[in-house]
Design an enzyme around this catalytic site. Structure first.
Site, PDB file in Angstrom:
ATOM      1  N   ASP A  39       0.837  -1.203   0.000  1.00  0.00           N
ATOM      2  CA  ASP A  39       0.000   0.000   0.000  1.00  0.00           C
ATOM      3  C   ASP A  39       0.874   1.257   0.000  1.00  0.00           C
ATOM      4  O   ASP A  39       1.769   1.400   0.847  1.00  0.00           O
ATOM      5  CB  ASP A  39      -0.887  -0.017   1.248  1.00  0.00           C
ATOM      6  CG  ASP A  39      -2.157   0.800   1.088  1.00  0.00           C
ATOM      7  OD1 ASP A  39      -2.183   1.693   0.228  1.00  0.00           O
ATOM      8  OD2 ASP A  39      -3.121   0.540   1.816  1.00  0.00           O
ATOM      9  N   ASP A  40       0.618   2.153  -0.950  1.00  0.00           N
ATOM     10  CA  ASP A  40       1.300   3.455  -1.008  1.00  0.00           C
ATOM     11  C   ASP A  40       2.818   3.334  -1.102  1.00  0.00           C
ATOM     12  O   ASP A  40       3.555   4.186  -0.604  1.00  0.00           O
ATOM     13  CB  ASP A  40       0.939   4.302   0.211  1.00  0.00           C
ATOM     14  CG  ASP A  40      -0.489   4.812   0.193  1.00  0.00           C
ATOM     15  OD1 ASP A  40      -1.223   4.470  -0.749  1.00  0.00           O
ATOM     16  OD2 ASP A  40      -0.879   5.536   1.125  1.00  0.00           O
TER      17      ASP A  40
ATOM     18  N   CYS B 255      -6.838   3.748  -3.448  1.00  0.00           N
ATOM     19  CA  CYS B 255      -7.028   2.398  -2.896  1.00  0.00           C
ATOM     20  C   CYS B 255      -8.104   1.549  -3.569  1.00  0.00           C
ATOM     21  O   CYS B 255      -7.812   0.536  -4.204  1.00  0.00           O
ATOM     22  CB  CYS B 255      -7.320   2.512  -1.407  1.00  0.00           C
ATOM     23  SG  CYS B 255      -5.991   3.311  -0.466  1.00  0.00           S
TER      24      CYS B 255
ATOM     25  N   ARG C  44      -7.645  -1.741  -6.292  1.00  0.00           N
ATOM     26  CA  ARG C  44      -7.905  -3.113  -5.870  1.00  0.00           C
ATOM     27  C   ARG C  44      -9.024  -3.751  -6.692  1.00  0.00           C
ATOM     28  O   ARG C  44      -8.969  -4.940  -7.019  1.00  0.00           O
ATOM     29  CB  ARG C  44      -8.237  -3.122  -4.372  1.00  0.00           C
ATOM     30  CG  ARG C  44      -7.046  -2.754  -3.536  1.00  0.00           C
ATOM     31  CD  ARG C  44      -7.388  -2.144  -2.183  1.00  0.00           C
ATOM     32  NE  ARG C  44      -6.238  -1.399  -1.723  1.00  0.00           N
ATOM     33  CZ  ARG C  44      -5.221  -1.942  -1.045  1.00  0.00           C
ATOM     34  NH1 ARG C  44      -5.269  -3.220  -0.723  1.00  0.00           N
ATOM     35  NH2 ARG C  44      -4.185  -1.211  -0.704  1.00  0.00           N
TER      36      ARG C  44
ATOM     37  N   LYS D 205      -5.986  -5.811   3.931  1.00  0.00           N
ATOM     38  CA  LYS D 205      -6.946  -4.747   3.644  1.00  0.00           C
ATOM     39  C   LYS D 205      -7.844  -5.133   2.465  1.00  0.00           C
ATOM     40  O   LYS D 205      -7.366  -5.571   1.429  1.00  0.00           O
ATOM     41  CB  LYS D 205      -6.171  -3.464   3.333  1.00  0.00           C
ATOM     42  CG  LYS D 205      -6.978  -2.310   2.777  1.00  0.00           C
ATOM     43  CD  LYS D 205      -6.066  -1.124   2.556  1.00  0.00           C
ATOM     44  CE  LYS D 205      -6.717  -0.023   1.736  1.00  0.00           C
ATOM     45  NZ  LYS D 205      -5.810   1.121   1.544  1.00  0.00           N
TER      46      LYS D 205
ATOM     47  N   HIS E 247     -11.257  -3.110   1.414  1.00  0.00           N
ATOM     48  CA  HIS E 247     -11.639  -1.791   0.883  1.00  0.00           C
ATOM     49  C   HIS E 247     -12.438  -1.866  -0.418  1.00  0.00           C
ATOM     50  O   HIS E 247     -12.351  -0.986  -1.274  1.00  0.00           O
ATOM     51  CB  HIS E 247     -10.407  -0.898   0.698  1.00  0.00           C
ATOM     52  CG  HIS E 247     -10.713   0.546   0.977  1.00  0.00           C
ATOM     53  ND1 HIS E 247      -9.745   1.531   1.065  1.00  0.00           N
ATOM     54  CD2 HIS E 247     -11.900   1.192   1.198  1.00  0.00           C
ATOM     55  CE1 HIS E 247     -10.293   2.698   1.323  1.00  0.00           C
ATOM     56  NE2 HIS E 247     -11.606   2.516   1.409  1.00  0.00           N
TER      57      HIS E 247
ATOM     58  N   SER F 202      -8.838   0.961   4.849  1.00  0.00           N
ATOM     59  CA  SER F 202      -7.518   1.444   5.252  1.00  0.00           C
ATOM     60  C   SER F 202      -7.430   1.598   6.765  1.00  0.00           C
ATOM     61  O   SER F 202      -8.408   1.944   7.430  1.00  0.00           O
ATOM     62  CB  SER F 202      -7.227   2.797   4.586  1.00  0.00           C
ATOM     63  OG  SER F 202      -7.183   2.670   3.187  1.00  0.00           O
TER      64      SER F 202
ATOM     65  N   HIS G 119       1.158   2.394   3.950  1.00  0.00           N
ATOM     66  CA  HIS G 119       0.127   3.404   4.231  1.00  0.00           C
ATOM     67  C   HIS G 119       0.280   3.890   5.677  1.00  0.00           C
ATOM     68  O   HIS G 119       0.625   3.111   6.572  1.00  0.00           O
ATOM     69  CB  HIS G 119      -1.245   2.761   4.037  1.00  0.00           C
ATOM     70  CG  HIS G 119      -2.377   3.721   3.868  1.00  0.00           C
ATOM     71  ND1 HIS G 119      -2.802   4.565   4.861  1.00  0.00           N
ATOM     72  CD2 HIS G 119      -3.206   3.956   2.815  1.00  0.00           C
ATOM     73  CE1 HIS G 119      -3.831   5.274   4.444  1.00  0.00           C
ATOM     74  NE2 HIS G 119      -4.097   4.924   3.195  1.00  0.00           N
TER      75      HIS G 119
ATOM     76  N   ASP H  46      -0.069  -0.843  -4.895  1.00  0.00           N
ATOM     77  CA  ASP H  46      -1.426  -0.462  -5.303  1.00  0.00           C
ATOM     78  C   ASP H  46      -1.463   0.929  -5.911  1.00  0.00           C
ATOM     79  O   ASP H  46      -2.366   1.266  -6.677  1.00  0.00           O
ATOM     80  CB  ASP H  46      -2.405  -0.560  -4.127  1.00  0.00           C
ATOM     81  CG  ASP H  46      -2.257   0.572  -3.121  1.00  0.00           C
ATOM     82  OD1 ASP H  46      -1.129   1.091  -2.952  1.00  0.00           O
ATOM     83  OD2 ASP H  46      -3.262   0.932  -2.475  1.00  0.00           O
ATOM     84  N   ASN H  47      -0.510   1.776  -5.561  1.00  0.00           N
ATOM     85  CA  ASN H  47      -0.358   3.111  -6.146  1.00  0.00           C
ATOM     86  C   ASN H  47       0.903   3.728  -5.567  1.00  0.00           C
ATOM     87  O   ASN H  47       1.580   3.131  -4.732  1.00  0.00           O
ATOM     88  CB  ASN H  47      -1.573   4.010  -5.873  1.00  0.00           C
ATOM     89  CG  ASN H  47      -2.038   4.037  -4.445  1.00  0.00           C
ATOM     90  OD1 ASN H  47      -3.122   3.558  -4.117  1.00  0.00           O
ATOM     91  ND2 ASN H  47      -1.216   4.576  -3.545  1.00  0.00           N
TER      92      ASN H  47
ATOM     93  N   LYS I 239       0.579   9.839  -5.462  1.00  0.00           N
ATOM     94  CA  LYS I 239      -0.722   9.206  -5.250  1.00  0.00           C
ATOM     95  C   LYS I 239      -1.866  10.144  -5.606  1.00  0.00           C
ATOM     96  O   LYS I 239      -1.813  11.338  -5.343  1.00  0.00           O
ATOM     97  CB  LYS I 239      -0.835   8.772  -3.782  1.00  0.00           C
ATOM     98  CG  LYS I 239      -2.163   8.137  -3.401  1.00  0.00           C
ATOM     99  CD  LYS I 239      -2.162   7.717  -1.944  1.00  0.00           C
ATOM    100  CE  LYS I 239      -3.507   7.125  -1.540  1.00  0.00           C
ATOM    101  NZ  LYS I 239      -3.512   6.623  -0.151  1.00  0.00           N
TER     102      LYS I 239
END
Length: 624
Positions: free
Chosen positions: A123-124, A163, A167, A216, A218, A241, A330, A381-382, A412
């Site tokens: 994540d992130d 997010c 996904r 996660k 989401h 998140s 994240h 994811d980004n 992001k």
């Protein structure tokens, strides 16, 4: 309160030489996207698509914690029962055509049987957070080892730069403009990933796989949107998140958020962007087992549950698919169990090191169950959340200089390279070449069709996919990926989910630009461009200066970009497009016990901060 239930004809890289590419365009090289009709025929032939409605079902053996140990009914065989097992009868000619078309791509599967799949989504995480990508990064020895023993993709992109849309696209192989998920779901969201969208887990479970999701989600937690009803036999994790609920161990964030309230504590001043009234829940299948979750031990819990799932799946005799969606990187960043390494990156470096060790442990567990039986795919994811300053990751060279000069972040939530170009590695010893770097233009969209093909399953019909089966790239037979890749708006500028940026070979065209909030608090205003801004990434990775509209290169590439953009929008407009329900209702909030402050499972002080599994089992609250 109740909780209810081709393709590429060009490659991008430092060795490609932007001037050579420009000369190719000037000479009239064909940059047009392929004719959609023959491409659709090729897709159908290569991936053995079924005709007729796709049937998904809730299997009688799941979802439950013990479901993986139960014997599943046999998977319908292809042949006299039809190409989809129970749906009609295939003609001999159709079978022959499909057999010939699949002969090359199915060779690895036929020779080795159905492989196991582990998809790890960070994540992130920034492109430069991987040491194999960026020499300044020293905290990822296990990931660097994974790169050395597998293939590293340096032109790999998330399907969106925030997010939920990212996904949703990974699990459907379709952009948000098709699957309906264009922005993030909330704590009180009633809906989620539309139910008429078929997930990768549903396809693989139909093909005989044991399926598990850890981490996660989401993509909707209320009712049928919960992962236990979207194809996963087992789920363990948080519904959204981990900054979307308070905890007793808040970790590091900018600005910092307070811990969950307790009885007898005076009311506090609420901080913007902090969730102070509802604690973050931890779920096992459809049961809240801890609320608030202990962030300090969450990474260790994920490793433990992943190892348990892999063991149960292996004992069952079925291949498995594990989707592991990490909380790292994240915010809030957890309190690391070890002191920060001597890299000068402080808390972020320590958290990155913790994530690296987690991935290393998962690889070790997978190898212990038969090295060479499992394909492990790691990706982000980004890009980094730049407004978090020193708690955000590294972009590497993809700094989006043009946008930075105008204010705002180029990471992001944006369509600049820093927003969607992410680290990616694939490891499958004995199958995927080691020590290989691929410059193919790939995306998280490709994970769905590639794993479906490798499993010998069929893509759902009556819909179009943005992802490709890139198994030839994985096996080193080709370095050809997408010729055209679309980048949707993810919150920085324009309408959510709208296709604002297009990649064609080494060229990237912006029809809308904008910057997300930066560390200094600035936001880049939305700007619309007609004709579009066009950058040549082969010689301008920083996206610093767009091509001069009067230049020969711009005039040569613009017609192909315009045609590709128009065809992409037309293709989406004529597809079976889903619409997500973004309505909200406080009753949809996951709540262990509404009688306790912050929905705590027990009153503050009445139990240990980290219960053991036996105590935890006795204290569970059913969510249905």
């Amino acid at each position: 309160m109740r909780y209810l239930p081709g393709r590429k004809e060009y490659q991008l890289g430092a060795k490609d030489g932007g001037d050579v590419a420009a000369r190719s365009v000037a000479k009239g090289a064909n940059l047009d996207p392929p004719d959609p009709a023959p491409q659709e025929q090729l897709r159908r032939a290569r991936l053995h698509r079924c005709e007729g409605p796709w049937r998904t079902r809730l299997h009688p053996w799941g979802p439950s914690a013990g479901g993986l140990g139960k014997k599943k009914p046999p998977v319908p065989r292809r042949g006299s029962e039809g190409t989809c097992g129970i749906m009609g009868t295939s003609s001999p000619r159709a079978v022959l055509v499909l057999a010939v078309a699949l002969a090359g791509l199915s060779a690895p599967r036929a020779a080795y049987g159905q492989p196991n799949f582990i998809v790890i989504l960070a994540d992130d995480v920034g492109w430069g957070d991987l040491g194999a990508n960026w020499a300044e990064t020293k905290e990822t020895p296990h990931l660097d080892e994974l790169a050395a023993e597998g293939t590293r993709f340096v032109d790999f992109h998330s399907a969106a730069s925030t997010c939920s849309p990212s996904r949703a696209s990974l699990l459907t192989g379709r952009l948000g403009a098709r699957n309906g998920v264009t922005h993030n779901f909330a704590v009180t969201s009633v809906g989620g990933l539309p139910l008429n969208e078929t997930t990768l887990a549903e396809v693989l479970r139909e093909a005989g796989y044991s399926t598990g999701a850890i981490g996660k989600w989401h993509l909707g937690h209320h009712g049928p949107h919960h992962p236990s009803f979207r194809g996963f036999d087992y789920y363990f994790g948080i519904p959204y998140s981990h900054d979307m609920g308070c905890t007793d161990t808040p970790g590091y964030d900018l600005p910092p958020c307070p811990p969950c309230p307790r009885h007898g504590v005076a009311a506090r001043v609420a901080r913007k962007d902090c969730y102070t009234e509802i604690a973050l829940p931890l779920l096992e299948n459809v049961t809240i087992i801890q609320q608030p979750v202990n962030l300090s031990s969450l990474a260790a819990r994920y490793v433990e549950e992943a190892a348990r799932f892999i063991q149960r799946a292996s004992d069952s005799g079925h291949p498995f698919f594990l989707y592991l969606a990490l909380a790292h990187m994240h915010v809030p960043l957890g309190v690391p169990p070890l002191p920060p390494p001597a890299s000068g990156r402080g808390i972020y470096g320590a958290s990155l090191s913790e994530m690296d060790a987690l991935v290393g442990r998962i690889k070790q567990v997978a190898d212990s169950h038969g090295k060479g039986n499992t394909l492990l795919w790691f990706a982000g994811d980004n890009g980094p959340w730049a407004q978090k300053c020193e708690l955000a990751g590294r972009l590497g060279p993809f700094v989006g200089a043009w946008q930075r000069r105008r204010g705002g972040s180029s990471a992001k939530q944006t369509t600049w390279e820093g927003g969607h170009r992410v680290p990616a590695l694939v490891y499958w010893p004995g199958r995927i070449p080691a020590k290989r770097t691929s410059h193919a233009l790939l995306s998280t969209l490709d994970i769905f069709p590639t794993l479906v093909a490798l499993a010998g399953a069929e893509l759902p019909p009556n819909r179009r996919f943005d992802g490709l089966d890139v198994s030839p790239v994985l096996f080193g037979w080709s370095d050809v990926g997408h010729k055209v890749l679309l980048h949707p708006n993810s919150g920085a500028a324009g309408k959510d989910g709208e296709i604002e940026t297009l990649r064609l070979a080494q060229y990237k065209a912006f029809y809308t630009t904008g910057g997300a909030m930066a560390c200094d608090g600035s936001i880049g205003p939305a700007e619309h461009h007609q004709p579009p801004l066009i950058f040549n990434l082969a010689r301008d990775t920083q996206e610093q200066e767009p091509l001069d509209v009067a230049s020969r290169e711009y005039q040569a590439v613009l017609p192909a970009i315009s045609r590709a953009y128009a065809q992409a929008l037309e293709d989406i407009a004529t597809d079976n497009v889903s619409v997500a329900d973004y309505s909200k209702d406080p009753a949809a909030t996951p709540c262990c016990n509404a009688q306790h402050v912050a929905c705590r499972c027990q009153e503050p002080g009445s139990h240990a901060a980290v219960p053991d599994r036996r105590t935890e089992r006795r204290a569970t609250r059913l969510c249905l």
